[in-house]
Design a protein around this motif. Structure first.
Motif, PDB file in Angstrom:
ATOM      1  N   PHE A   9       0.854  -1.183   0.000  1.00 53.18           N
ATOM      2  CA  PHE A   9       0.000   0.000   0.000  1.00 53.18           C
ATOM      3  C   PHE A   9       0.893   1.237   0.000  1.00 53.18           C
ATOM      4  CE2 PHE A   9      -2.373   3.374   2.002  1.00 53.18           C
ATOM      5  CZ  PHE A   9      -3.629   3.260   1.417  1.00 53.18           C
ATOM      6  N   GLU A  11       0.654   5.310   0.067  1.00 53.33           N
ATOM      7  CA  GLU A  11      -0.087   6.554  -0.033  1.00 53.33           C
ATOM      8  C   GLU A  11       0.799   7.450  -0.889  1.00 53.33           C
ATOM      9  OE1 GLU A  11       0.698   5.254   2.888  1.00 53.33           O
ATOM     10  OE2 GLU A  11       1.650   6.713   4.199  1.00 53.33           O
ATOM     11  N   LYS A  13       2.978   9.540  -1.373  1.00 49.66           N
ATOM     12  CA  LYS A  13       3.967  10.351  -0.673  1.00 49.66           C
ATOM     13  C   LYS A  13       5.317  10.115  -1.323  1.00 49.66           C
ATOM     14  CE  LYS A  13       2.531  11.030   4.088  1.00 49.66           C
ATOM     15  NZ  LYS A  13       2.530  10.417   5.388  1.00 49.66           N
ATOM     16  N   LYS A  16       8.220   7.176  -0.465  1.00 52.19           N
ATOM     17  CA  LYS A  16       7.712   5.886  -0.001  1.00 52.19           C
ATOM     18  C   LYS A  16       8.129   4.762  -0.953  1.00 52.19           C
ATOM     19  CE  LYS A  16       5.213   3.793   3.125  1.00 52.19           C
ATOM     20  NZ  LYS A  16       4.491   4.143   4.346  1.00 52.19           N
ATOM     21  N   TYR A  42      -4.356   6.870  -3.408  1.00 44.64           N
ATOM     22  CA  TYR A  42      -3.273   5.973  -3.029  1.00 44.64           C
ATOM     23  C   TYR A  42      -2.966   5.022  -4.168  1.00 44.64           C
ATOM     24  CZ  TYR A  42      -7.464   3.290  -1.832  1.00 44.64           C
ATOM     25  OH  TYR A  42      -8.698   2.696  -1.851  1.00 44.64           O
ATOM     26  N   ASN A  63       7.752  -2.003   8.871  1.00 42.62           N
ATOM     27  CA  ASN A  63       6.499  -1.287   9.055  1.00 42.62           C
ATOM     28  C   ASN A  63       5.879  -0.807   7.733  1.00 42.62           C
ATOM     29  OD1 ASN A  63       4.672  -0.787  11.007  1.00 42.62           O
ATOM     30  ND2 ASN A  63       5.492   1.214  11.602  1.00 42.62           N
ATOM     31  N   VAL A  64       6.051  -1.619   6.683  1.00 41.02           N
ATOM     32  CA  VAL A  64       5.420  -1.302   5.399  1.00 41.02           C
ATOM     33  C   VAL A  64       4.088  -2.072   5.353  1.00 41.02           C
ATOM     34  CG1 VAL A  64       5.603  -1.608   2.897  1.00 41.02           C
ATOM     35  CG2 VAL A  64       7.619  -0.962   4.235  1.00 41.02           C
ATOM     36  N   THR A  65       3.043  -1.422   4.895  1.00 44.02           N
ATOM     37  CA  THR A  65       1.745  -2.096   4.798  1.00 44.02           C
ATOM     38  C   THR A  65       1.780  -3.045   3.603  1.00 44.02           C
ATOM     39  OG1 THR A  65       0.777  -0.070   5.629  1.00 44.02           O
ATOM     40  CG2 THR A  65      -0.744  -1.708   4.767  1.00 44.02           C
ATOM     41  N   VAL A  66       1.796  -4.324   3.877  1.00 45.02           N
ATOM     42  CA  VAL A  66       2.081  -5.307   2.832  1.00 45.02           C
ATOM     43  C   VAL A  66       1.136  -6.500   2.952  1.00 45.02           C
ATOM     44  CG1 VAL A  66       3.825  -6.467   4.264  1.00 45.02           C
ATOM     45  CG2 VAL A  66       3.982  -6.646   1.785  1.00 45.02           C
ATOM     46  N   SER A  67       0.845  -7.142   1.840  1.00 45.96           N
ATOM     47  CA  SER A  67       0.129  -8.414   1.905  1.00 45.96           C
ATOM     48  C   SER A  67       0.674  -9.346   0.833  1.00 45.96           C
ATOM     49  CB  SER A  67      -1.377  -8.207   1.726  1.00 45.96           C
ATOM     50  OG  SER A  67      -1.668  -7.921   0.378  1.00 45.96           O
TER      51      SER A  67
ATOM     52  N   LEU B 372      -3.921   1.618   8.011  1.00 44.27           N
ATOM     53  CA  LEU B 372      -4.441   0.271   7.767  1.00 44.27           C
ATOM     54  C   LEU B 372      -3.815  -0.696   8.761  1.00 44.27           C
ATOM     55  CD1 LEU B 372      -4.177   0.372   3.899  1.00 44.27           C
ATOM     56  CD2 LEU B 372      -6.293   0.032   5.164  1.00 44.27           C
ATOM     57  N   SER B 373      -4.520  -1.778   9.029  1.00 49.02           N
ATOM     58  CA  SER B 373      -3.968  -2.777   9.942  1.00 49.02           C
ATOM     59  C   SER B 373      -3.228  -3.838   9.148  1.00 49.02           C
ATOM     60  CB  SER B 373      -5.090  -3.419  10.747  1.00 49.02           C
ATOM     61  OG  SER B 373      -5.794  -4.319   9.921  1.00 49.02           O
ATOM     62  N   PHE B 376      -4.445  -5.817   5.680  1.00 51.09           N
ATOM     63  CA  PHE B 376      -4.462  -5.144   4.381  1.00 51.09           C
ATOM     64  C   PHE B 376      -4.628  -6.153   3.254  1.00 51.09           C
ATOM     65  CE2 PHE B 376      -1.464  -4.139   0.843  1.00 51.09           C
ATOM     66  CZ  PHE B 376      -2.282  -3.232   0.193  1.00 51.09           C
ATOM     67  N   LEU B 383     -10.769  -2.176  -0.948  1.00 54.60           N
ATOM     68  CA  LEU B 383     -10.350  -0.928  -0.319  1.00 54.60           C
ATOM     69  C   LEU B 383     -11.353   0.192  -0.591  1.00 54.60           C
ATOM     70  CD1 LEU B 383      -6.507  -0.890  -0.976  1.00 54.60           C
ATOM     71  CD2 LEU B 383      -7.659  -1.197   1.208  1.00 54.60           C
ATOM     72  N   GLN B 384     -11.864   0.196  -1.811  1.00 49.72           N
ATOM     73  CA  GLN B 384     -12.854   1.219  -2.169  1.00 49.72           C
ATOM     74  C   GLN B 384     -14.141   1.051  -1.366  1.00 49.72           C
ATOM     75  OE1 GLN B 384     -13.255   0.984  -6.412  1.00 49.72           O
ATOM     76  NE2 GLN B 384     -12.980   3.200  -6.583  1.00 49.72           N
ATOM     77  N   THR B 387     -13.509   2.161   2.211  1.00 51.53           N
ATOM     78  CA  THR B 387     -13.522   3.617   2.340  1.00 51.53           C
ATOM     79  C   THR B 387     -14.957   4.139   2.351  1.00 51.53           C
ATOM     80  OG1 THR B 387     -11.487   3.623   1.071  1.00 51.53           O
ATOM     81  CG2 THR B 387     -12.553   5.739   1.390  1.00 51.53           C
ATOM     82  N   LYS B 403     -13.613  13.771   4.956  1.00 49.57           N
ATOM     83  CA  LYS B 403     -12.811  13.203   3.892  1.00 49.57           C
ATOM     84  C   LYS B 403     -11.927  12.139   4.543  1.00 49.57           C
ATOM     85  CE  LYS B 403      -9.958  14.951   0.103  1.00 49.57           C
ATOM     86  NZ  LYS B 403      -8.694  14.254   0.284  1.00 49.57           N
ATOM     87  N   LEU B 406      -7.081   6.615   3.728  1.00 50.36           N
ATOM     88  CA  LEU B 406      -6.366   5.464   4.261  1.00 50.36           C
ATOM     89  C   LEU B 406      -4.877   5.695   4.066  1.00 50.36           C
ATOM     90  CD1 LEU B 406      -8.532   2.589   2.729  1.00 50.36           C
ATOM     91  CD2 LEU B 406      -8.714   3.609   5.001  1.00 50.36           C
ATOM     92  N   VAL B 407      -4.099   5.425   5.079  1.00 54.13           N
ATOM     93  CA  VAL B 407      -2.647   5.555   4.935  1.00 54.13           C
ATOM     94  C   VAL B 407      -1.983   4.273   5.415  1.00 54.13           C
ATOM     95  CG1 VAL B 407      -2.695   8.081   5.193  1.00 54.13           C
ATOM     96  CG2 VAL B 407      -2.340   6.654   7.203  1.00 54.13           C
ATOM     97  N   GLY B 408      -0.724   4.103   5.002  1.00 53.56           N
ATOM     98  CA  GLY B 408       0.011   2.896   5.360  1.00 53.56           C
ATOM     99  C   GLY B 408       0.427   2.914   6.823  1.00 53.56           C
ATOM    100  N   ARG B 409       0.835   1.741   7.291  1.00 52.30           N
ATOM    101  CA  ARG B 409       1.289   1.648   8.685  1.00 52.30           C
ATOM    102  C   ARG B 409       2.499   2.540   8.903  1.00 52.30           C
ATOM    103  NH1 ARG B 409       1.323  -3.568  11.565  1.00 52.30           N
ATOM    104  NH2 ARG B 409       3.433  -2.876  11.780  1.00 52.30           N
ATOM    105  N   SER B 411       2.635   5.722   9.007  1.00 52.93           N
ATOM    106  CA  SER B 411       2.602   7.011   8.312  1.00 52.93           C
ATOM    107  C   SER B 411       2.294   8.163   9.254  1.00 52.93           C
ATOM    108  CB  SER B 411       1.533   7.004   7.226  1.00 52.93           C
ATOM    109  OG  SER B 411       1.835   6.032   6.279  1.00 52.93           O
TER     110      SER B 411
END
Ligand SMILES: [Zn+2]
Lengths: 141, 428
Positions: A9, A11, A13, A16, A42, A63-67, B372-373, B376, B383-384, B387, B403, B406-409, B411
């Motif tokens: 994921f 965002e 930025k 990233k 995103y 700490n990267v949002t990953v799957s 997000l936890s 993910f 995700l849509q 939201t 508004k 969602l942001v990454g862990r 962040s």
């Protein structure tokens, strides 16, 4: 038969994406294919890498949002018709493709497919004797 | 059922109210010695004899935080400073700080209140209690320290921060109970996970006391799940000593407020009249067992309500509900009154979301960023939908559409102390 795709994921930025890439390069993990699905809010970066398990663990650690997602990797000829015939096999069986992308390997086009029904998709691959890429083969690149 | 002080905790309402009146009259006699109350009593012709029932409390004007500031440092003291043994001060962002003075007897009573609370949630002298509160002027430190020691528990004054060190104490000492701020509890659980520590397998934790910042029922459940513990809500405020004013019992349905220590009123903050029992209003407290610095009808600014009915635990002291926010925290946006806790309640319902969020107000827009936890999923349509669903529920709760982003862990800024959840960029 499936391989592990790493999804990240992002965002929107700056920095990233380069952080993600440097984690891989620092660990000498190679990127075989990459694609970004982007929206205004995103993006989702999807990666096929040489060592998905290690990459996944490293991303978690950092700490990267990953799957991890299981996807099919089907080898096809480079002629236009072969794409169509592979996809045809799945639609004929009533399986829908959520997303797909492709890359070249050893003179072949490798089609990455995420379907809504992995079990049925497996049957299709067997029935049509489609050539697929295994995790082992991927690890030996 | 066992109690720390069975007689007073299960006293009949009639007896409890008789006791309150007796203590109130005594408190008025003591308060007459404070320059602040002396003046007020003279102006309103109040003596301990003019208070004949609890209802007569209404004759006494409210005391506010402003009064405490204006009488900084010792203007509220009802005994000579030489007889005081402790001072706690909290700094204000505006104006003078406030001071609360304690005699030796006051400290002993405070410790007893805290010990009573801890006993109520099942803690005993065999427990090992780690206090992750800041020490020093912050009352959550020494308040719990003395209370836990009175209970007889082995008490570890770990103080705030340094998560790795907290974890080492928990595992090395076999800590069974923590006092912890809710946002830090989830942070601690995250660090445990990252360090490969399974709280159920690798620690002896069974109870946490959570307080000092507003939190939702969903957050409590999440803390219980993450740490494998029972989490009990506690309420304290420095003007009322600190922790121990009110605490949940094992029913986890409202906090018993110790009515042999305080008289509880709930008022409408605008009309200043009592609200009907069960309705939300501002909590007003009168100390009736404090000698160094009694406070009469102190306006706490906290919004809550009385939970009606008897508690199955057998305690007769009233229960107050989870706080609905502070009149100070209220966000007014497009003419709507909002509390951050309302937003948190919605966010915590979603397993797909992490524990960290940030509310930004700019002009008449509200943006909520939420991490997000671990759950993910890379499916864009999921995700849509997520939201959309969160936004819909927020709109139902807030009556306006924020508004959502969602942001990454990792962040958002990491919350080590009291969480800063709201950024108001508006200029007034
Ligand atoms: Zn109870």
């Amino acid at each position: 038969m499936t391989i592990n795709q790493i999804s990240i994921f992002l965002e929107n930025k700056c920095g990233k994406l380069s952080k993600v890439l440097s984690i891989l390069s620092d660990a000498h993990i190679g990127i075989i294919a990459a694609t970004v699905a982007d929206t205004s809010e995103y993006g989702i970066l999807r990666l096929i890498v040489t060592n998905p398990e290690k990459a996944y663990a490293l991303f978690k650690e950092n700490n990267v949002t990953v799957s991890k997602t299981e996807v099919l990797a089907i080898a096809t000829d480079r002629c236009a018709g072969s794409f169509a015939s592979v996809l045809g096999c799945f639609t004929e069986a009533g399986i829908s493709v959520e997303y797909m992308y492709c890359f070249s390997l050893d003179g072949k086009s490798i089609l990455i497919l995420r379907t809504n029904d992995p079990v049925q998709a497996y049957e299709v691959v067997k029935k049509h004797k489609l050539e697929y890429i295994s995790t082992d083969k991927l690890n030996n690149i | 059922m066992t109690y720390w002080q069975a007689e007073v905790e299960t006293m009949s309402r009639a007896d409890l109210e008789k006791l309150q009146l007796e203590y109130l009259k005594k408190t008025i006699r003591i308060a007459t010695n404070s320059p602040f109350y002396n003046k007020i009593f003279k102006e309103h012709h109040i003596t301990s004899d003019s208070i004949c029932s609890l209802d007569d409390l209404k004759k006494i004007p409210f005391t506010t935080k402003e009064d405490l500031r204006n009488n900084y440092p010792f203007g509220m003291a009802a005994i000579p400073i030489q007889q005081c043994v402790r001072l706690h001060s909290s700094s204000g962002t505006t104006g003078n700080p406030t001071v609360v003075l304690h005699s030796a007897k006051d400290l002993n009573e405070w410790a007893n209140q805290v010990a009573r609370c801890m006993y109520m949630v099942g803690l005993r002298d065999t427990d090992i209690f780690q206090n992750t509160s800041g020490y020093g002027m912050f009352t959550g430190g020494l308040g719990f320290q003395y209370g836990a020691e009175k209970l007889g528990a082995l008490t570890v004054p770990a103080a705030a921060g340094n998560t790795k060190r907290q974890l080492k104490f928990i595992t090395d000492f076999g800590t069974t109970c923590l006092h912890i701020i809710p946002s830090y509890a989830t942070r601690l659980a995250e660090v445990m996970r990252e360090s490969g520590i399974d709280p159920r397998r690798d620690t002896k934790l069974h109870t946490v006391c959570i307080g000092a910042e507003p939190h939702s029922e969903e957050q409590r459940l999440r803390i219980e799940e993450l740490l494998g513990v029972k989490a009990y809500n506690c309420f304290g405020m420095s003007e009322m000593n600190g922790p121990g004013v009110a605490f949940e019992c094992k029913e986890q349905n409202g906090m018993h407020i110790w009515e042999d220590y305080v008289i509880v009123e709930i008022i409408d903050p605008v009309t200043l009249e009592h609200v009907p029992e069960g309705e939300v209003g501002e909590l007003v407290l009168t100390t009736i067992n404090r000698e160094a610095m009694p406070l009469l009808r102190y306006r706490t600014r906290d919004l809550t309500r009385i939970i009606s009915g008897d508690c199955p635990c057998g305690r007769t002291h009233k229960r107050i509900d989870r706080f609905k926010g502070r009149s100070d925290d209220m966000i007014i946006l497009k003419g709507v009154n909002l509390f951050p806790i309302q937003i948190e309640t919605v966010l915590m319902k979603f397993k797909e979301l992490g524990n960290n969020y940030l509310i930004t107000i700019d002009q008449d827009e509200m943006q909520i960023e939420v991490e997000l936890s671990d759950l993910f999923t890379d499916d864009y349509s999921v995700l849509q939908r997520l939201t959309k669903e969160i936004t819909r529920q927020l709109k139902d709760e807030l009556l306006l559409t924020p508004k959502l982003k969602l942001v990454g862990r990792g962040s958002l800024p990491v919350q080590e102390g009291k969480a800063v959840r709201v950024k108001d960029l508006r200029k007034f």
